[in-house]
Write a protein that holds these residues in place. Structure first.
Motif, mmCIF file in Angstrom:
data_model
loop_
_atom_site.group_PDB
_atom_site.id
_atom_site.type_symbol
_atom_site.label_atom_id
_atom_site.label_comp_id
_atom_site.label_asym_id
_atom_site.label_seq_id
_atom_site.Cartn_x
_atom_site.Cartn_y
_atom_site.Cartn_z
ATOM 1 N N GLY A 134 31.602 -14.805 -28.208
ATOM 2 C CA GLY A 134 31.039 -15.578 -27.113
ATOM 3 C C GLY A 134 29.539 -15.748 -27.235
ATOM 4 N N LEU A 135 28.941 -16.462 -26.270
ATOM 5 C CA LEU A 135 27.492 -16.555 -26.221
ATOM 6 C C LEU A 135 26.898 -15.155 -26.117
ATOM 7 N N THR A 181 22.792 -27.065 -29.091
ATOM 8 C CA THR A 181 23.385 -26.230 -30.136
ATOM 9 C C THR A 181 24.680 -25.598 -29.643
ATOM 10 N N TYR A 182 24.681 -25.097 -28.415
ATOM 11 C CA TYR A 182 25.882 -24.474 -27.879
ATOM 12 C C TYR A 182 27.020 -25.483 -27.786
ATOM 13 N N GLU A 183 26.695 -26.728 -27.435
ATOM 14 C CA GLU A 183 27.732 -27.755 -27.341
ATOM 15 C C GLU A 183 28.439 -27.941 -28.683
ATOM 16 N N GLY A 238 35.043 -23.771 -37.317
ATOM 17 C CA GLY A 238 35.728 -23.015 -36.285
ATOM 18 C C GLY A 238 35.535 -21.520 -36.380
ATOM 19 N N ASP A 239 34.997 -21.019 -37.520
ATOM 20 C CA ASP A 239 34.699 -19.589 -37.631
ATOM 21 C C ASP A 239 33.508 -19.244 -36.746
ATOM 22 N N GLY A 293 34.943 -25.244 -31.891
ATOM 23 C CA GLY A 293 35.882 -24.166 -31.608
ATOM 24 C C GLY A 293 35.406 -22.781 -31.996
ATOM 25 N N SER A 294 34.166 -22.645 -32.466
ATOM 26 C CA SER A 294 33.700 -21.329 -32.911
ATOM 27 C C SER A 294 33.204 -20.462 -31.758
ATOM 28 N N LEU A 295 32.852 -21.071 -30.630
ATOM 29 C CA LEU A 295 32.285 -20.345 -29.494
ATOM 30 C C LEU A 295 33.365 -20.122 -28.441
#
Length: 353
Positions: A77-78, A44-46, A264-265, A52-54
């Motif tokens: 960020g995370l 999911t993080y990938e 990207g948001d 570009g949202s993270l």
């Protein structure tokens, strides 16, 4: 496992000062047996990194604060580093003012809420954590479509002789990530976890995964299952958690955000952290001693099966932690394949062999 998570986060460009906190929170989650919220979240993080949202280089920033409150910007960020920062800040304030409350907005997924509640308990404070979620997975009472997330709640309190009391729960019958884990292991879902568009239980893991993560109808049942009165209480609890972890801190409500969110948001997930210093109410050590007595009474309760003594919240996870420290963290072949794929795409070394 720790080295693998670190290598992948480094390949994505995560700032060094944020990386270690994230790695430790994720590995602690897997050690506790919460397989749905640790290394298995990297897929999911990938996706968030690629769209570009993270953001992985922005440190948490205190926007405003008083003696006992603060609002922190997570920098898109995370959620792991900002959550550890916020819980420690809440404890610092509690040590000074008796109570500390820190809200976080503009964050992403933070893993297991219990990891942060345990921070407070280790520092001698009572801790409570809630969070809004990105996913829309909970079907409300009498509803056929999901409208809330799993909206977690965690609470921890320190004892002396016993392990800390730690309650860590979703406000759905199960966390969405556990459906993912059942799918990864090809295990049949317990009846009542996932409901289809007609409100009927789904037990096939792949069908359940598709409903929870891909389809606009059906979803997870509220805590309490399908019985209407119990379901209504679970749904109300989820609303309470969102009010604290979303509305209060100014973060988005997923069904509203999803109408306008552009590629990207950021997810703009909110979190809520509260710490209470027992010394603000009791003489030093009295609270912990009394909690020990409470836990002792629970342990002494006659068990229906003598081979399975009565447990207190937090003990199964701590027992699993000790087992995994000794024997290692299991990684199913299906998850191993997915991690290999992330390594290939990010040019990170594969280290789980």
């Amino acid at each position: 496992m720790r080295a693998q998570i670190e290598a992948i986060l480094q390949s994505w460009g995560m700032a060094p000062e944020l990386l270690q906190t994230t790695v430790e929170a994720m590995i602690e989650t897997d050690l506790l047996g919460v397989d749905s919220h640790g290394i298995s979240m990297l897929m999911t993080y990938e996706k968030r990194v690629r769209d570009g949202s993270l953001k992985l280089t922005v440190a948490p920033r205190v926007e405003k604060q008083t003696a006992c409150t603060a609002l922190v910007d997570g920098g898109a960020g995370l959620g792991h580093p900002v959550s550890a920062f916020a819980m420690n800040l809440a404890v610092d304030k509690a040590k000074e003012a008796g109570v500390g409350i820190v809200g976080v907005h503009n964050s992403h997924h933070f893993g297991a809420a219990g990891v942060y509640a345990r921070i407070a308990a280790r520092r001698g404070a009572i801790g409570m954590v809630t969070s809004a979620t990105r996913g829309v997975t909970m079907v409300p009472t009498r509803g056929a479509a999901p409208v809330l997330g799993t909206n977690p709640l965690a609470f921890a309190a320190p004892a002396k002789r016993n392990n800390a009391f730690v309650l860590d729960m979703a406000t759905t019958t199960t966390a969405a990530g556990k459906v993912k884990v059942y799918d990864l292991n090809d295990r049949q879902l317990p009846s009542g976890w996932v409901l289809d568009a007609k409100g009927q239980p789904v037990t096939d893991p792949k069908q359940g995964f598709d409903i929870v993560f891909n389809k606009p109808e059906g979803g997870l049942s509220p805590l309490g299952g399908t019985a209407e009165m119990a379901s209504a209480k679970g749904y109300g609890l989820a609303m309470m958690v969102h009010i604290l972890g979303g509305t209060l801190v100014g973060s988005s409500f997923s069904p509203i955000r999803n109408r306008s969110q552009k590629p990207g948001d950021p997810d703009d997930i909110g979190h809520f952290f509260m710490a209470i210093d027992p010394a603000a109410f009791r003489s030093p050590g009295e609270f912990e001693n009394d909690l020990d007595d409470v836990i002792d009474v629970m342990h002494a309760t006659p068990a229906t099966d003598p081979s399975k003594p009565v447990l207190v919240a937090g003990e199964p996870e701590e027992a699993e932690r000790q087992r995994r420290l000794r024997d290692g963290i299991p990684v199913p072949d299906s998850l191993d394949k997915l991690i290999r794929g992330i390594c290939e795409r990010s040019n990170a070394p594969y280290l789980l062999a």
